[in-house]
Design a protein around this motif. Structure first.
Motif, PDB file in Angstrom:
ATOM      1  N   TYR A  95       0.245  -6.356   7.868  1.00 36.07           N
ATOM      2  CA  TYR A  95       0.332  -6.174   6.429  1.00 36.07           C
ATOM      3  C   TYR A  95       0.061  -4.715   6.058  1.00 36.07           C
ATOM      4  O   TYR A  95      -0.851  -4.091   6.617  1.00 36.07           O
ATOM      5  CB  TYR A  95      -0.713  -7.024   5.705  1.00 36.07           C
ATOM      6  N   ALA A  97      -1.060  -2.273   2.751  1.00 38.50           N
ATOM      7  CA  ALA A  97      -1.820  -2.446   1.521  1.00 38.50           C
ATOM      8  C   ALA A  97      -2.035  -1.100   0.855  1.00 38.50           C
ATOM      9  O   ALA A  97      -2.120  -0.065   1.534  1.00 38.50           O
ATOM     10  CB  ALA A  97      -3.158  -3.104   1.818  1.00 38.50           C
ATOM     11  N   TYR A 113      -8.483  -2.596  -1.225  1.00 36.11           N
ATOM     12  CA  TYR A 113      -7.031  -2.492  -1.379  1.00 36.11           C
ATOM     13  C   TYR A 113      -6.581  -3.500  -2.431  1.00 36.11           C
ATOM     14  O   TYR A 113      -6.947  -4.673  -2.368  1.00 36.11           O
ATOM     15  CB  TYR A 113      -6.328  -2.729  -0.050  1.00 36.11           C
ATOM     16  N   TRP A 116      -0.864  -5.900  -1.672  1.00 38.38           N
ATOM     17  CA  TRP A 116      -0.535  -6.239  -0.295  1.00 38.38           C
ATOM     18  C   TRP A 116       0.929  -6.642  -0.187  1.00 38.38           C
ATOM     19  O   TRP A 116       1.487  -7.258  -1.095  1.00 38.38           O
ATOM     20  CB  TRP A 116      -1.401  -7.410   0.175  1.00 38.38           C
TER      21      TRP A 116
END
Length: 126
Positions: A95, A97, A113, A116
């Protein structure tokens, strides 16, 4: 609203390489830290690397130094993760972010963060 879209995942043999991309839209990309995380089933999301808003500072998970390289192109609103010498244990959903604070510091904490991506699967076969 910021949107992050990862791409570049796939199946690769151990020792191979992949380059992930994360394209951002809807915000001022160049003012925010970007991070990469990964997650496997049943485990918490794991920090991989963070890069400062200008790209001058990078903060890697210690075990990944030397194999993974992060970069960003603020003109293209894109952050990259080059992964070399991949191992089966690198198999995960990756992922990207975007940091929560304008011109904030690089951090490894997921809660720092705000946005996402949907994730991209990386599978490394032995």
């Amino acid at each position: 609203q910021v949107q992050l879209v990862e791409s570049g995942g796939g199946l690769v043999q151990a020792g191979g390489s992949l380059r992930l991309s994360c394209a951002a839209s809807g915000g001022t990309f160049s003012q925010y830290v970007m991070g990469w995380f990964r997650q496997t089933p049943g485990k918490e999301r794991e920090f991989v690397v963070g890069i400062s808003w200008g790209g001058g500072s990078r903060y890697y998970e210690d075990s990944l130094k030397g194999r993974f390289t992060v970069s960003r192109d603020n003109a293209k609103n894109t952050v990259y993760l080059q992964m070399n010498s991949l191992k089966p244990e690198d198999t995960a959903v990756y992922y990207c972010a975007q940091g929560r604070r304008v011109l904030g510091p690089v951090t490894r904490i997921p809660n720092d963060y705000a946005y996402w991506g949907q994730g991209t699967q990386v599978t490394v076969s032995s």
